[in-house]
Design an enzyme around this catalytic site. Structure first.
Site, PDB file in Angstrom:
ATOM      1  N   SER A  46      35.218  33.157  78.652  1.00  0.00           N
ATOM      2  CA  SER A  46      36.456  33.072  79.429  1.00  0.00           C
ATOM      3  C   SER A  46      37.071  34.427  79.771  1.00  0.00           C
ATOM      4  CB  SER A  46      37.489  32.209  78.700  1.00  0.00           C
ATOM      5  OG  SER A  46      38.016  32.889  77.590  1.00  0.00           O
ATOM      6  N   LYS A  87      43.199  35.733  75.661  1.00  0.00           N
ATOM      7  CA  LYS A  87      43.519  35.653  77.090  1.00  0.00           C
ATOM      8  C   LYS A  87      44.378  36.841  77.489  1.00  0.00           C
ATOM      9  CE  LYS A  87      41.749  31.466  77.150  1.00  0.00           C
ATOM     10  NZ  LYS A  87      40.391  31.306  77.535  1.00  0.00           N
TER      11      LYS A  87
END
Length: 187
Positions: A46, A87
């Protein structure tokens, strides 16, 4: 015989010093890991191409005792009961976030994201002219942040799980230390 008598207390004293040193080292290591820095292993893709699957990095846990997460910070947070995510912070409390026409807007201004250039190019070459799906304009509530993975097409982030409470943030990613050939600061 007196030599043996004097050497025994010396050995006990030396042993006790080693035990004390070891206890202090363990206590310091635990304190550092608990309050200052912790290792983290990247799981998944990701954050490609900024971070890669199985890379090991150091997370600075102390930084957010002094200040709040800022847009652009790459953070680790408790996303699920037994799993942490990594993230990039896109927006903070009070900001509005919207994705339209393949661009991310924060407070109605386009966010420049040069780290996405390679992924956008690959998406176009694969026949997908749009890299991002639209996301409705959302205002980030107090005490929360909006996060997204750099590999936007393969990331479970605030678009799916909603804004992240700041209290769930573990810390900011500082540098990759493994594999050795890829040691680098994270920006």
């Amino acid at each position: 015989m007196s030599e043996n008598v004097t050497s025994t207390p010396k050995k006990k004293s030396e042993t006790w010093e080693w035990v004390q040193a070891l206890a202090i080292a363990i206590a310091l290591a635990l304190a550092i890991r608990t309050f200052l820095f912790a290792p983290f292993i990247v799981e998944g893709e990701s954050m490609e191409y900024t971070l890669h699957n199985t890379e090991k990095l150091v997370v600075n846990k102390a930084i957010y005792y002094m200040k709040d997460p800022q847009p652009g910070d790459i953070i680790v947070f408790h996303a699920e009961e037994t799993r942490d995510y990594i993230k990039r912070v896109i927006a903070v409390a009070g900001d509005s976030v919207e994705i339209k026409d393949d661009k991310v807007y924060v407070n109605d201004k386009v966010v420049e994201e040069p780290f996405l250039a390679q992924k956008r190019k690959e998406s176009e070459e694969a026949g997908y002219p749009r890299y991002l799906e639209d996301y409705p304009k959302t205002t980030i509530p107090e005490g929360h942040i909006f996060v997204m993975g750099d590999n936007r097409q393969n990331s479970r982030d605030s678009r799916a799980i909603g804004p992240v409470p700041v209290e769930k943030v573990v810390g900011r990613s500082e540098f990759v230390f493994w594999p050795l050939k890829d040691i680098r600061m994270i920006d």
